[in-house]
Design a protein around this motif. Sequence first.
Motif, PDB file in Angstrom:
ATOM      1  N   PRO A  41      -4.443  63.257 -38.589  1.00 37.60           N
ATOM      2  CA  PRO A  41      -3.662  63.806 -39.704  1.00 37.60           C
ATOM      3  C   PRO A  41      -4.457  63.963 -40.989  1.00 37.60           C
ATOM      4  O   PRO A  41      -4.257  64.927 -41.737  1.00 37.60           O
ATOM      5  CB  PRO A  41      -2.510  62.803 -39.876  1.00 37.60           C
ATOM      6  N   LEU A  42      -5.391  63.046 -41.252  1.00 41.08           N
ATOM      7  CA  LEU A  42      -6.204  63.173 -42.462  1.00 41.08           C
ATOM      8  C   LEU A  42      -7.137  64.377 -42.367  1.00 41.08           C
ATOM      9  O   LEU A  42      -7.305  65.123 -43.345  1.00 41.08           O
ATOM     10  CB  LEU A  42      -7.009  61.898 -42.695  1.00 41.08           C
ATOM     11  N   THR A  43      -7.736  64.585 -41.201  1.00 43.37           N
ATOM     12  CA  THR A  43      -8.637  65.725 -41.017  1.00 43.37           C
ATOM     13  C   THR A  43      -7.930  67.038 -41.333  1.00 43.37           C
ATOM     14  O   THR A  43      -8.436  67.878 -42.091  1.00 43.37           O
ATOM     15  CB  THR A  43      -9.168  65.767 -39.576  1.00 43.37           C
ATOM     16  N   PHE A  44      -6.725  67.212 -40.796  1.00 45.33           N
ATOM     17  CA  PHE A  44      -6.034  68.487 -40.998  1.00 45.33           C
ATOM     18  C   PHE A  44      -5.350  68.575 -42.357  1.00 45.33           C
ATOM     19  O   PHE A  44      -5.139  69.682 -42.874  1.00 45.33           O
ATOM     20  CB  PHE A  44      -5.080  68.749 -39.834  1.00 45.33           C
ATOM     21  N   LYS A  45      -5.060  67.433 -42.957  1.00 43.29           N
ATOM     22  CA  LYS A  45      -4.583  67.489 -44.342  1.00 43.29           C
ATOM     23  C   LYS A  45      -5.702  67.984 -45.253  1.00 43.29           C
ATOM     24  O   LYS A  45      -5.474  68.804 -46.155  1.00 43.29           O
ATOM     25  CB  LYS A  45      -4.093  66.110 -44.803  1.00 43.29           C
ATOM     26  N   LEU A  46      -6.901  67.502 -45.028  1.00 38.43           N
ATOM     27  CA  LEU A  46      -8.046  67.972 -45.813  1.00 38.43           C
ATOM     28  C   LEU A  46      -8.292  69.463 -45.591  1.00 38.43           C
ATOM     29  O   LEU A  46      -8.529  70.212 -46.546  1.00 38.43           O
ATOM     30  CB  LEU A  46      -9.301  67.177 -45.432  1.00 38.43           C
TER      31      LEU A  46
ATOM     32  N   ASP B  46     -18.008  71.135 -22.731  1.00 43.98           N
ATOM     33  CA  ASP B  46     -18.214  69.703 -22.948  1.00 43.98           C
ATOM     34  C   ASP B  46     -16.962  68.963 -22.465  1.00 43.98           C
ATOM     35  O   ASP B  46     -15.843  69.416 -22.712  1.00 43.98           O
ATOM     36  CB  ASP B  46     -18.444  69.452 -24.454  1.00 43.98           C
ATOM     37  N   PRO B  47     -17.114  67.826 -21.773  1.00 40.70           N
ATOM     38  CA  PRO B  47     -15.933  67.075 -21.315  1.00 40.70           C
ATOM     39  C   PRO B  47     -14.979  66.689 -22.443  1.00 40.70           C
ATOM     40  O   PRO B  47     -13.779  66.523 -22.206  1.00 40.70           O
ATOM     41  CB  PRO B  47     -16.552  65.824 -20.659  1.00 40.70           C
ATOM     42  N   LEU B  48     -15.503  66.544 -23.674  1.00 45.63           N
ATOM     43  CA  LEU B  48     -14.649  66.148 -24.800  1.00 45.63           C
ATOM     44  C   LEU B  48     -14.029  67.337 -25.525  1.00 45.63           C
ATOM     45  O   LEU B  48     -13.251  67.160 -26.450  1.00 45.63           O
ATOM     46  CB  LEU B  48     -15.455  65.307 -25.798  1.00 45.63           C
ATOM     47  N   PHE B  49     -14.366  68.562 -25.120  1.00 46.40           N
ATOM     48  CA  PHE B  49     -13.825  69.763 -25.771  1.00 46.40           C
ATOM     49  C   PHE B  49     -12.313  69.805 -25.582  1.00 46.40           C
ATOM     50  O   PHE B  49     -11.806  69.668 -24.473  1.00 46.40           O
ATOM     51  CB  PHE B  49     -14.469  70.997 -25.162  1.00 46.40           C
ATOM     52  N   CYS B  50     -11.582  69.984 -26.684  1.00 48.13           N
ATOM     53  CA  CYS B  50     -10.134  69.862 -26.634  1.00 48.13           C
ATOM     54  C   CYS B  50      -9.500  70.674 -27.772  1.00 48.13           C
ATOM     55  O   CYS B  50     -10.182  71.366 -28.525  1.00 48.13           O
ATOM     56  CB  CYS B  50      -9.719  68.395 -26.733  1.00 48.13           C
ATOM     57  N   ARG B  51      -8.198  70.560 -27.884  1.00 47.82           N
ATOM     58  CA  ARG B  51      -7.462  71.255 -28.952  1.00 47.82           C
ATOM     59  C   ARG B  51      -7.978  70.859 -30.324  1.00 47.82           C
ATOM     60  O   ARG B  51      -8.095  71.699 -31.230  1.00 47.82           O
ATOM     61  CB  ARG B  51      -5.980  70.913 -28.800  1.00 47.82           C
ATOM     62  N   LEU B  52      -8.301  69.577 -30.515  1.00 41.35           N
ATOM     63  CA  LEU B  52      -8.848  69.110 -31.780  1.00 41.35           C
ATOM     64  C   LEU B  52     -10.152  69.836 -32.117  1.00 41.35           C
ATOM     65  O   LEU B  52     -10.361  70.249 -33.263  1.00 41.35           O
ATOM     66  CB  LEU B  52      -9.093  67.596 -31.708  1.00 41.35           C
ATOM     67  N   SER B  53     -11.014  69.998 -31.136  1.00 43.14           N
ATOM     68  CA  SER B  53     -12.294  70.699 -31.340  1.00 43.14           C
ATOM     69  C   SER B  53     -12.049  72.124 -31.826  1.00 43.14           C
ATOM     70  O   SER B  53     -12.633  72.577 -32.821  1.00 43.14           O
ATOM     71  CB  SER B  53     -13.105  70.745 -30.040  1.00 43.14           C
ATOM     72  N   LEU B  54     -11.196  72.849 -31.111  1.00 40.27           N
ATOM     73  CA  LEU B  54     -10.941  74.255 -31.432  1.00 40.27           C
ATOM     74  C   LEU B  54     -10.322  74.412 -32.819  1.00 40.27           C
ATOM     75  O   LEU B  54     -10.745  75.267 -33.610  1.00 40.27           O
ATOM     76  CB  LEU B  54     -10.001  74.854 -30.391  1.00 40.27           C
TER      77      LEU B  54
ATOM     78  N   GLY C 217      -1.959  54.298 -53.053  1.00 39.94           N
ATOM     79  CA  GLY C 217      -1.012  55.034 -52.228  1.00 39.94           C
ATOM     80  C   GLY C 217      -1.547  55.338 -50.847  1.00 39.94           C
ATOM     81  O   GLY C 217      -2.679  54.999 -50.495  1.00 39.94           O
ATOM     82  N   ASP C 218      -0.694  56.000 -50.072  1.00 38.57           N
ATOM     83  CA  ASP C 218      -0.991  56.391 -48.698  1.00 38.57           C
ATOM     84  C   ASP C 218      -1.650  57.770 -48.710  1.00 38.57           C
ATOM     85  O   ASP C 218      -1.058  58.747 -49.183  1.00 38.57           O
ATOM     86  CB  ASP C 218       0.323  56.431 -47.914  1.00 38.57           C
ATOM     87  N   ALA C 219      -2.845  57.860 -48.169  1.00 38.66           N
ATOM     88  CA  ALA C 219      -3.601  59.115 -48.196  1.00 38.66           C
ATOM     89  C   ALA C 219      -2.887  60.241 -47.460  1.00 38.66           C
ATOM     90  O   ALA C 219      -3.089  61.420 -47.781  1.00 38.66           O
ATOM     91  CB  ALA C 219      -4.986  58.899 -47.588  1.00 38.66           C
ATOM     92  N   ILE C 220      -2.062  59.915 -46.491  1.00 33.39           N
ATOM     93  CA  ILE C 220      -1.353  60.953 -45.738  1.00 33.39           C
ATOM     94  C   ILE C 220      -0.157  61.478 -46.521  1.00 33.39           C
ATOM     95  O   ILE C 220       0.191  62.655 -46.438  1.00 33.39           O
ATOM     96  CB  ILE C 220      -0.901  60.411 -44.363  1.00 33.39           C
ATOM     97  N   LYS C 221       0.456  60.621 -47.316  1.00 32.73           N
ATOM     98  CA  LYS C 221       1.685  61.016 -48.022  1.00 32.73           C
ATOM     99  C   LYS C 221       1.432  61.571 -49.420  1.00 32.73           C
ATOM    100  O   LYS C 221       2.201  62.409 -49.909  1.00 32.73           O
ATOM    101  CB  LYS C 221       2.629  59.808 -48.118  1.00 32.73           C
ATOM    102  N   LEU C 222       0.372  61.118 -50.074  1.00 34.24           N
ATOM    103  CA  LEU C 222       0.119  61.544 -51.445  1.00 34.24           C
ATOM    104  C   LEU C 222      -0.449  62.954 -51.505  1.00 34.24           C
ATOM    105  O   LEU C 222      -1.186  63.384 -50.613  1.00 34.24           O
ATOM    106  CB  LEU C 222      -0.865  60.586 -52.123  1.00 34.24           C
ATOM    107  N   LYS C 223      -0.126  63.659 -52.576  1.00 32.39           N
ATOM    108  CA  LYS C 223      -0.753  64.950 -52.828  1.00 32.39           C
ATOM    109  C   LYS C 223      -2.137  64.710 -53.416  1.00 32.39           C
ATOM    110  O   LYS C 223      -2.298  63.983 -54.391  1.00 32.39           O
ATOM    111  CB  LYS C 223       0.093  65.770 -53.803  1.00 32.39           C
ATOM    112  N   PHE C 224      -3.150  65.318 -52.816  1.00 33.70           N
ATOM    113  CA  PHE C 224      -4.514  65.115 -53.293  1.00 33.70           C
ATOM    114  C   PHE C 224      -4.726  65.822 -54.634  1.00 33.70           C
ATOM    115  O   PHE C 224      -4.244  66.942 -54.828  1.00 33.70           O
ATOM    116  CB  PHE C 224      -5.535  65.657 -52.288  1.00 33.70           C
TER     117      PHE C 224
END
Length: 332
Positions: free
Chosen positions: A138-143, A171-179, A114-121
């Motif tokens: 999406p996988l990071t925040f699903k986890l 850091d130049p790469l600091f962003c919403r994802l980091s926070l 199955g699809d890791a994003i759609k399946l219930k873990f």
Amino acid sequence: MPKHGKDRTHSKRSRANPMAAMMEGRQQGFTFNKTFGQHILRNPLVVKSIVEYAAIKPTDVVLEIGPGTGNLTQKLLETAKKVIALEYDPRMIAELHKRFQGTELIHKLQVIHGDAIKLKFPFFDVCVANVPYQISSPLTFKLLSHRPFFRCAVLMFQREFAMRLVAKPGDPLFCRLSLNSQLLARVGHVMKVSKNSFRPPPKVESSVIRMEPRNPPPPVNFSEWDGLVRLCFSRKNKTLGGIFRNKNVLQLLQKNYDLFRALNDGKPTADKKLRKNKKSGKKLSTSDFAVKEVIANTLQETKLGDKRSAKLSQDQFLSLLAAFNKNGVHFK
């Protein structure tokens, strides 16, 4: 001819490193699907390191996302109580069964198609994954939203995405994802991985990160938090004072402000001029927004009006959100 020379090189490498030969031999005959981001990890030293960073116990259930042909799966099976391998490609599933059928490890392996994003873990203690670029976020925040909490995840990402996850303010790469990721978990970079460790080699280098969910999670409404952070990082090098003077931002926050007050005490705060202008279709100016003064006072109270999102710490963002919410300003 060059082809024969290449075959001899592979033969020498196979004799010198039987494990590498086994891994490579298992992968012969596949046409890897670029749509799925398939790059099979074939470096046994990297495999060994990932298992060590995961600190797997003999009683652990491990969720492996994207097991491919099973190079990492085998080491996980040798260490864990059970491995649940979640795979999207039926050909890889067939290869996993072929590889472990008839071995003493097969009874510890469960394969889910199955699809890791759609399946219930399912329940798991540790997650290990070689993550395709297109599902990294999406996988990071699903986890991180998974319950019950797992102990840790060891994840392989493209280098730039991994460095964004662990970036710090300034850091130049600091962003919403980091926070967002660091709000919900302790995230650390553990190793770099050369593109030559994969077959076929990707175009970019990779990195492995280790992520431990914060348990209990921080006492903050994540929808509110993400709404604030999204707004602030729309222009991360602009001062907060400048961002919150923007007419579109004020219009959005005025709507939220009125709705919140109406729901909580039945007293909408939009003045007659604002409602009249909206009804007539007249172009609004920033002076039409009652929430503007509340925002200005909040920024003055927190002393953050002249600060830039790119350099604000997590604690400063938490303080800012708390102050806005206390004064009736909301972001969801």
